[in-house]
Design an enzyme around this catalytic site. Structure first.
Site, PDB file in Angstrom:
ATOM      1  N   LYS A 268     -31.703 -15.285  23.327  1.00 46.71           N
ATOM      2  CA  LYS A 268     -32.426 -16.043  22.537  1.00 46.71           C
ATOM      3  C   LYS A 268     -31.478 -17.213  21.569  1.00 46.71           C
ATOM      4  O   LYS A 268     -30.596 -16.768  21.380  1.00 46.71           O
ATOM      5  CB  LYS A 268     -32.797 -14.845  21.071  1.00 46.71           C
ATOM      6  CG  LYS A 268     -33.327 -15.458  19.897  1.00 46.71           C
ATOM      7  CD  LYS A 268     -33.461 -14.296  18.895  1.00 46.71           C
ATOM      8  CE  LYS A 268     -34.028 -15.012  17.358  1.00 46.71           C
ATOM      9  NZ  LYS A 268     -34.232 -14.052  16.412  1.00 46.71           N
ATOM     10  N   ASP A 273     -32.276 -19.698  12.024  1.00 46.97           N
ATOM     11  CA  ASP A 273     -33.368 -19.318  11.525  1.00 46.97           C
ATOM     12  C   ASP A 273     -33.486 -19.190  10.181  1.00 46.97           C
ATOM     13  O   ASP A 273     -33.086 -18.268   9.190  1.00 46.97           O
ATOM     14  CB  ASP A 273     -33.343 -17.855  12.240  1.00 46.97           C
ATOM     15  CG  ASP A 273     -34.721 -16.924  11.929  1.00 46.97           C
ATOM     16  OD1 ASP A 273     -35.772 -17.753  11.373  1.00 46.97           O
ATOM     17  OD2 ASP A 273     -34.735 -15.696  12.196  1.00 46.97           O
ATOM     18  N   LYS A 280     -36.952 -16.889   4.479  1.00 48.68           N
ATOM     19  CA  LYS A 280     -35.842 -16.106   4.333  1.00 48.68           C
ATOM     20  C   LYS A 280     -35.494 -15.981   2.787  1.00 48.68           C
ATOM     21  O   LYS A 280     -35.168 -17.141   2.230  1.00 48.68           O
ATOM     22  CB  LYS A 280     -34.763 -15.950   4.928  1.00 48.68           C
ATOM     23  CG  LYS A 280     -35.198 -15.430   6.432  1.00 48.68           C
ATOM     24  CD  LYS A 280     -34.023 -15.368   7.467  1.00 48.68           C
ATOM     25  CE  LYS A 280     -34.246 -14.848   8.770  1.00 48.68           C
ATOM     26  NZ  LYS A 280     -34.713 -13.413   8.975  1.00 48.68           N
ATOM     27  N   ASP A 291     -27.963 -16.644  14.950  1.00 45.16           N
ATOM     28  CA  ASP A 291     -29.254 -16.309  15.516  1.00 45.16           C
ATOM     29  C   ASP A 291     -29.353 -16.965  16.917  1.00 45.16           C
ATOM     30  O   ASP A 291     -30.387 -16.625  17.616  1.00 45.16           O
ATOM     31  CB  ASP A 291     -30.628 -16.646  14.859  1.00 45.16           C
ATOM     32  CG  ASP A 291     -31.689 -15.879  14.715  1.00 45.16           C
ATOM     33  OD1 ASP A 291     -31.267 -14.553  15.377  1.00 45.16           O
ATOM     34  OD2 ASP A 291     -32.892 -16.085  14.623  1.00 45.16           O
ATOM     35  N   ASP A 350     -41.106 -15.491  10.539  1.00 44.25           N
ATOM     36  CA  ASP A 350     -39.772 -15.144  10.575  1.00 44.25           C
ATOM     37  C   ASP A 350     -39.492 -14.178  12.058  1.00 44.25           C
ATOM     38  O   ASP A 350     -38.506 -13.859  12.206  1.00 44.25           O
ATOM     39  CB  ASP A 350     -39.335 -14.351   9.477  1.00 44.25           C
ATOM     40  CG  ASP A 350     -37.797 -14.293   9.114  1.00 44.25           C
ATOM     41  OD1 ASP A 350     -37.303 -15.006  10.058  1.00 44.25           O
ATOM     42  OD2 ASP A 350     -37.288 -13.692   8.341  1.00 44.25           O
ATOM     43  N   GLU A 352     -39.883 -14.930  14.902  1.00 49.42           N
ATOM     44  CA  GLU A 352     -39.891 -15.991  15.819  1.00 49.42           C
ATOM     45  C   GLU A 352     -39.083 -15.745  17.142  1.00 49.42           C
ATOM     46  O   GLU A 352     -39.522 -16.362  18.068  1.00 49.42           O
ATOM     47  CB  GLU A 352     -39.168 -17.168  15.213  1.00 49.42           C
ATOM     48  CG  GLU A 352     -37.678 -17.419  15.559  1.00 49.42           C
ATOM     49  CD  GLU A 352     -36.936 -16.394  14.450  1.00 49.42           C
ATOM     50  OE1 GLU A 352     -37.481 -15.603  13.652  1.00 49.42           O
ATOM     51  OE2 GLU A 352     -35.763 -16.192  14.869  1.00 49.42           O
ATOM     52  N   ARG A 354     -39.139 -13.163  19.200  1.00 49.01           N
ATOM     53  CA  ARG A 354     -39.970 -12.686  20.283  1.00 49.01           C
ATOM     54  C   ARG A 354     -40.966 -13.504  20.699  1.00 49.01           C
ATOM     55  O   ARG A 354     -41.393 -13.746  21.904  1.00 49.01           O
ATOM     56  CB  ARG A 354     -40.869 -11.659  19.808  1.00 49.01           C
ATOM     57  CG  ARG A 354     -41.756 -11.661  18.496  1.00 49.01           C
ATOM     58  CD  ARG A 354     -42.193 -10.716  17.380  1.00 49.01           C
ATOM     59  NE  ARG A 354     -41.130 -10.126  16.686  1.00 49.01           N
ATOM     60  CZ  ARG A 354     -41.016  -8.973  15.993  1.00 49.01           C
ATOM     61  NH1 ARG A 354     -42.097  -8.184  16.114  1.00 49.01           N
ATOM     62  NH2 ARG A 354     -40.235  -8.835  15.171  1.00 49.01           N
TER      63      ARG A 354
HETATM   64  N1  BES Z   1     -33.013 -13.260  13.341  1.00 47.31           N
HETATM   65  C1  BES Z   1     -33.704 -12.345  12.667  1.00 47.31           C
HETATM   66  C2  BES Z   1     -33.277 -11.089  12.741  1.00 47.31           C
HETATM   67  C3  BES Z   1     -31.796 -10.646  12.067  1.00 47.31           C
HETATM   68  C4  BES Z   1     -31.881 -10.661  10.611  1.00 47.31           C
HETATM   69  C5  BES Z   1     -30.849 -10.311  12.529  1.00 47.31           C
HETATM   70  C6  BES Z   1     -30.845 -10.234   9.791  1.00 47.31           C
HETATM   71  C7  BES Z   1     -29.722 -10.125  11.913  1.00 47.31           C
HETATM   72  C8  BES Z   1     -29.590  -9.953  10.599  1.00 47.31           C
HETATM   73  C9  BES Z   1     -35.227 -12.420  13.264  1.00 47.31           C
HETATM   74  O1  BES Z   1     -35.802 -13.789  13.717  1.00 47.31           O
HETATM   75  C10 BES Z   1     -35.843 -11.801  12.121  1.00 47.31           C
HETATM   76  O2  BES Z   1     -36.027 -12.623  11.054  1.00 47.31           O
HETATM   77  N2  BES Z   1     -36.753 -10.692  12.225  1.00 47.31           N
HETATM   78  C11 BES Z   1     -37.543 -10.018  11.186  1.00 47.31           C
HETATM   79  C12 BES Z   1     -38.711  -9.603  11.573  1.00 47.31           C
HETATM   80  C13 BES Z   1     -39.885  -9.208  10.803  1.00 47.31           C
HETATM   81  C14 BES Z   1     -40.377 -10.402  10.191  1.00 47.31           C
HETATM   82  C15 BES Z   1     -40.720  -8.426  11.355  1.00 47.31           C
HETATM   83  C16 BES Z   1     -36.735  -9.132  10.414  1.00 47.31           C
HETATM   84  O3  BES Z   1     -35.863  -8.339  11.029  1.00 47.31           O
HETATM   85  O4  BES Z   1     -36.687  -9.096   9.087  1.00 47.31           O
HETATM   86 ZN    ZN Z   2     -34.490 -14.913  14.065  1.00 45.21          ZN
HETATM   87 MN    MN Z   3     -36.436 -14.720  11.872  1.00 47.62          MN
END
Ligand code: BES
Ligand code: ZN
Ligand code: MN
Length: 500
Positions: A268, A273, A280, A291, A350, A352, A354
């Site tokens: 990835k 992000d 966020k 990220d 968010d 994103e 996947r």
């Molecule tokens: N890059 C983030 C995941 C992340 C968040 C990694 C904090 C490390 C610390 C990912 O893109 C994301 O935002 N995931 C969301 C998914 C949700 C919207 C289903 C998450 O984990 O909140």
């Molecule tokens: Zn992310």
């Molecule tokens: Mn995200």
């Protein structure tokens, strides 16, 4: 850094810092006993005074020990002898590495590899020790301007690994491996730590091309037009809010015969992000520069593998883009068509990772992979579930999962498996598309992997969620270089299995 291995006892060795292990309650290792004898019991007497804490990884320095030719002896506690195992070993070599990287000596000798860790062969210990010592020399300096450290670098440059064993070719190669893995980790750390205004998708592509020049690695970089032509509607949807051109990086390392199926690594590469329109919150958003650590781990692993010249074929795929809000950005509720033809209702912009990975995973099919491993800072839920110790592991093949778990244990860069049961798939239902891109409040790491699993039916696949392991927060904020050790170990093991 230069490593050599020598057979011998430590007391006659002329060096800056001599590192020896000591168990709790003053129980000496063989090397420490030799020093004690040469010093006529002085070492034991010093320990008896309580100079060294019993906790594994504690250190104490003794200067000008009588009977010894070195400037200083660094005593490293190995903890209680009857409890000595992986954790104490890691703590001890970590402390040794830190002390050598920051200490005054230019040359050092280390006697720790002879400490018998249950279940760990001597070569394995040698590899880990070398890797830890080399890895501890990493410094981030790139953007420090006036705060850049201009003083001559402290720390050991030449390290002798001392053992009572006879030297073998396997030992020499273990040392080379340790160095190569550390070098790969350093690249992964640097890319992770660089800010997002420097480490853009273009910068990731340039880094891949640089590796291509340095090693026998073929690098292709697909541009936005190419992605559109390939029908990567899901990946494209993430790029829409950003002014940075997205890049789709494909790397080929051919260490084995042409016909041998490659292991495909997919990383990835979200270089920042923001969450997109599902923005966020502000707190700690700076950490979303990390990220792209999945991508960084693929680049780092390629460097390690090429340095080791492993006899294996590996393909690396990195979908790289920012995730930004902008006039053209994808909106919650938008429906996009992935390269696989499956449609996706983007309920949260968010989620994103996947969305870019699914098209990369479809693209991977063309390489007829032996297996595919994707590496992604995918879900905050993974950090909630597992903390920051292991990476999350989910797979559609139990054999592959087992292999990765074992390589995690072997390398000390561990993973822990979560279930990918059919029951969870229901959570991705959408009224308007083949699936939604989120699964609701529960089991976030699993539903994210369920989403990916819909694009990996053509091959054996494992997913590493490194959201908790790729970097540390707080005062010591910085990338860890994980899971380069795990992936390198996996490829070493695979290349050895193929060769035998
Ligand atoms: N890059 C983030 C995941 C992340 C968040 C990694 C904090 C490390 C610390 C990912 O893109 C994301 O935002 N995931 C969301 C998914 C949700 C919207 C289903 C998450 O984990 O909140
Ligand atoms: Zn992310
Ligand atoms: Mn995200």
């Amino acid at each position: 850094m230069e490593f050599t291995i020598k057979t011998g006892t430590p007391e006659k060795l002329k060096t800056g810092t001599l590192v020896v292990g000591v168990f709790a309650d003053g129980k000496l290792t063989e090397a420490a006993a030799a020093l004690d004898k040469a010093s006529k019991g002085r070492l034991a007497a010093i320990l008896k005074r309580g100079e060294l804490d019993d906790k594994a990884g504690s250190v104490a320095t003794i200067h000008d020990l009588s009977g010894s030719a070195c400037e200083r002896v660094l005593l490293v506690s190995l903890g209680k002898a009857d409890e000595f195992g992986d954790k104490a070993w890691r703590d001890a070599i970590g402390a040794c590495a830190k002390a050598l990287a920051n200490g005054p000596a230019d040359e050092a000798a280390v006697c720790l590899a002879d400490a018998d860790v249950p279940g760990r062969a001597f070569e394995r210990r040698l590899q880990q020790l070398t890797c830890a010592i080399a890895d501890a020399t990493y410094r981030y300096d790139a953007t420090k301007g006036l705060r850049k450290d201009k003083s001559p670098r402290r720390g050991a440059r030449k390290v002798v690994l001392l053992t009572a064993n006879k030297i073998s070719a396997a030992m020499e190669s273990a040392i080379k491996r340790g160095q190569a893995v550390a070098e790969g980790m350093a690249l992964a750390k640097e890319l992770g730590n660089l800010p997002a205004n420097i480490c853009t998708p273009t910068h990731l592509a340039d880094t891949a091309k640089e590796l291509g020049k340095q090693f026998k690695i073929k690098v292709e970089v697909l541009e936005r037009d190419d992605m559109e032509k390939l029908g990567m509607g899901s990946l494209i949807s993430v790029t829409r809010g950003s002014h940075q051109p997205p890049k789709f990086i494909v790397m080929h390392y051919k260490g084995a015969k042409g016909k041998e199926k490659p292991v495909v690594l997919v990383g990835k590469g979200i270089t920042f992000d923001t969450g997109g329109i599902s923005l966020k919150p502000a707190a700690e958003m700076d950490e979303m520069k990390y990220d792209m650590c999945g991508a960084a781990s693929v680049l780092g692993t390629f460097k390690a593998v090429a340095r080791m010249a492993l006899p294996i074929n590996v393909v690396g795929i990195i979908p790289a883009t920012e995730n930004m809000p902008g006039g053209g950005a994808t909106k919650p509720g938008d429906v996009v068509t992935s390269m696989s033809g499956q449609t996706i209702e983007i309920l949260n912009t968010d989620a994103e990772g996947r969305l870019i990975l699914c098209d990369a995973l479809t693209y991977a099919e063309r390489f007829k992979p032996a297996c595919v491993i994707d590496i992604a800072t995918l879900t905050g839920a993974c950090v909630v579930a597992l903390g920051k110790i292991p990476s999350g592991l989910l797979a559609n093949d139990d054999g592959l999962a087992r292999e990765l778990l074992d390589c995690g244990t072997a390398s000390g860069d561990r993973a822990w498996q979560l279930p990918l049961w059919e029951e969870y798939q229901e959570l991705l239902k959408s009224n308007f598309a083949d699936m939604g891109n989120i699964g609701g409040r529960y089991a976030g790491t699993i539903t994210a992997a369920c989403f990916l699993s819909r694009f990996t039916k053509a091959y054996k696949w494992a997913h590493l969620d490194i959201a908790g392991t790729a970097w540390v927060s707080g005062e010591a904020k910085g990338a860890t270089g994980r899971p380069v050790p795990l992936l390198s170990e996996f490829l070493i093991a695979r290349s050895e299995a193929a060769g035998s």
